[in-house]
Design a protein around this motif. Structure first.
Motif, short mmCIF file in Angstrom:
data_model
loop_
_atom_site.label_atom_id
_atom_site.label_comp_id
_atom_site.label_asym_id
_atom_site.label_seq_id
_atom_site.Cartn_x
_atom_site.Cartn_y
_atom_site.Cartn_z
N ASP A 86 0.79 -1.23 0.00
CA ASP A 86 0.00 0.00 0.00
C ASP A 86 0.83 1.28 0.00
OD1 ASP A 86 -2.47 -1.34 0.00
OD2 ASP A 86 -2.34 -1.68 2.15
N ALA A 87 2.02 1.26 0.60
CA ALA A 87 2.84 2.47 0.63
C ALA A 87 4.24 2.17 1.11
CB ALA A 87 2.20 3.53 1.54
N LEU A 88 5.21 2.97 0.64
CA LEU A 88 6.54 2.98 1.22
C LEU A 88 6.54 3.98 2.35
CD1 LEU A 88 8.80 3.03 -1.98
CD2 LEU A 88 7.91 1.05 -0.73
N VAL A 89 7.06 3.59 3.49
CA VAL A 89 7.12 4.46 4.66
C VAL A 89 8.55 4.98 4.76
CG1 VAL A 89 6.75 4.66 7.14
CG2 VAL A 89 5.34 3.08 5.78
N LEU A 90 8.74 6.27 4.45
CA LEU A 90 10.06 6.88 4.42
C LEU A 90 10.27 7.69 5.69
CD1 LEU A 90 10.03 8.05 0.69
CD2 LEU A 90 10.74 5.85 1.64
N HIS A 96 14.06 3.14 10.62
CA HIS A 96 12.61 3.17 10.76
C HIS A 96 11.86 3.21 9.43
CE1 HIS A 96 12.42 3.19 15.06
NE2 HIS A 96 13.29 4.19 15.14
N HIS A 97 12.56 3.03 8.31
CA HIS A 97 11.85 2.88 7.05
C HIS A 97 11.01 1.60 7.11
CE1 HIS A 97 14.34 6.06 5.55
NE2 HIS A 97 13.90 5.92 4.31
N SER A 98 9.89 1.60 6.44
CA SER A 98 9.01 0.43 6.48
C SER A 98 8.13 0.40 5.24
CB SER A 98 8.15 0.46 7.76
OG SER A 98 7.45 -0.77 7.91
N ILE A 99 7.17 -0.50 5.23
CA ILE A 99 6.19 -0.63 4.15
C ILE A 99 4.81 -0.82 4.77
CG2 ILE A 99 5.38 -2.09 2.24
CD1 ILE A 99 8.26 -2.78 1.62
N ASN A 100 3.84 -0.10 4.28
CA ASN A 100 2.46 -0.38 4.65
C ASN A 100 1.95 -1.51 3.75
OD1 ASN A 100 2.34 1.47 6.68
ND2 ASN A 100 1.01 2.93 5.62
N TYR A 101 1.36 -2.50 4.36
CA TYR A 101 0.99 -3.70 3.61
C TYR A 101 -0.21 -4.36 4.27
CZ TYR A 101 3.04 -6.19 7.53
OH TYR A 101 3.30 -6.65 8.80
N ARG A 102 -0.81 -5.28 3.51
CA ARG A 102 -1.84 -6.19 4.03
C ARG A 102 -1.47 -7.58 3.54
NH1 ARG A 102 -6.50 -3.92 0.95
NH2 ARG A 102 -4.82 -2.87 -0.18
N SER A 103 -1.36 -8.53 4.43
CA SER A 103 -0.94 -9.87 4.03
C SER A 103 -1.76 -10.94 4.74
CB SER A 103 0.55 -10.09 4.32
OG SER A 103 0.78 -10.08 5.72
N HIS A 166 -0.14 2.64 9.08
CA HIS A 166 0.08 3.95 9.71
C HIS A 166 1.33 4.61 9.16
CE1 HIS A 166 2.11 0.90 12.21
NE2 HIS A 166 3.03 1.82 12.41
N GLY A 167 1.63 5.79 9.69
CA GLY A 167 2.70 6.61 9.14
C GLY A 167 4.06 6.33 9.74
N VAL A 168 4.90 7.37 9.72
CA VAL A 168 6.29 7.27 10.12
C VAL A 168 6.41 7.15 11.64
CG1 VAL A 168 8.53 8.44 10.06
CG2 VAL A 168 6.97 8.61 8.10
N ALA A 181 10.20 13.09 5.22
CA ALA A 181 9.61 11.87 5.77
C ALA A 181 8.13 11.84 5.41
CB ALA A 181 9.79 11.82 7.28
N GLY A 182 7.62 10.63 5.18
CA GLY A 182 6.21 10.50 4.87
C GLY A 182 5.91 9.19 4.15
N LEU A 183 4.75 9.14 3.54
CA LEU A 183 4.30 7.94 2.84
C LEU A 183 4.34 8.17 1.34
CD1 LEU A 183 1.12 6.96 4.93
CD2 LEU A 183 3.46 6.13 5.21
N LEU A 184 4.80 7.16 0.63
CA LEU A 184 4.71 7.15 -0.83
C LEU A 184 3.73 6.05 -1.21
CD1 LEU A 184 5.73 8.18 -3.57
CD2 LEU A 184 7.55 6.46 -3.45
N PRO A 185 2.46 6.42 -1.47
CA PRO A 185 1.43 5.40 -1.74
C PRO A 185 1.75 4.58 -2.99
CG PRO A 185 0.43 7.52 -1.21
CD PRO A 185 1.90 7.77 -1.41
#
Length: 214
Positions: A86-90, A96-103, A166-168, A181-185
């Motif tokens: 769903d998004a790259l969390v920058l 603390h970089h992450s990815i928003n996902y559903r699995s 969620h966000g950063v 910093a933020g989300l890249l959908p």
């Protein structure tokens, strides 16, 4: 669908776990590809394939000559995974970089579909899962084509979903860093349809293709 064994108990980040049917089914119904893992002797295998869901059962289909499907026809335990990004969390910090996902992770046992009516229902659902409206529009499979196709059913014995939405989450000491910093959908978006070059020009583009969304 409730936890039954330790197979679907998270070892960390338990707050991301979802076990309700609504979440699990919504992820399965949105995704197009699953990864099926199984073991043959001492060798593990994992293969991507299309699927569809009918109630609490996933259906897989492939050629009757497929080594993969011939193994599954024997009734073997499998683990199936589906993921939506769903998004790259920058974050301000690399840590603390992450990815928003559903699995979703599913455990079940394969079953060869031998009833012709069940196979036909699965075939229709496959097409409608990928692109709703297509089954009634295109030529449906002939008896010969159905004989060349193997359908495997996997009843969902256990399943769990994990969701990050969620966000950063930076550390306090990094909050003033001059780093964006933020989300890249991320989104699965269809491009412009490309008609078969040998097709008659008078064939109208179907609405379910023109307005396709995932």
């Amino acid at each position: 669908m409730k936890p039954k064994t330790s197979r679907i108990q998270p070892s960390r980040l338990a707050k991301r776990m979802r076990n309700d049917d609504e979440t699990i089914h919504s992820i399965l119904d949105e995704a197009l590809v699953c990864h099926v893992s199984y073991r043959l002797g001492e060798q593990p295998f994992i293969l991507p394939t299309a699927y569809c869901r009918i109630d609490n059962t996933l259906y897989l289909h492939g050629s009757v000559g497929s080594h993969f499907f011939m193994q599954m026809a024997k009734g073997i335990p499998v683990c199936i995974a589906v993921t939506l990004l769903d998004a790259l969390v920058l974050a301000r910090s690399v840590f603390h970089h992450s990815i928003n996902y559903r699995s979703v992770v599913i455990f079940g046992t394969t079953r060869l579909v031998e009833d012709p009516e069940e196979a036909w229902t699965a075939a229709a659902r496959f097409v409608e899962h990928v692109i709703p409206g297509r089954w009634d529009d295109a030529r449906q499979p002939s008896a010969s084509e159905m004989k060349k196709t193997m359908f495997i059913a996997v009843e969902i014995e256990e399943a769990s979903a994990k969701v990050r939405d969620h966000g950063v989450g930076d550390d306090a000491e990094d909050m003033d860093a001059a780093v964006w910093a933020g989300l890249l959908p991320l989104k699965l978006t269809p491009g412009a349809p490309v008609q078969d070059e040998v097709q008659a020009k008078e064939v109208e583009l179907p609405g379910y293709v023109e307005g396709y969304r995932r």
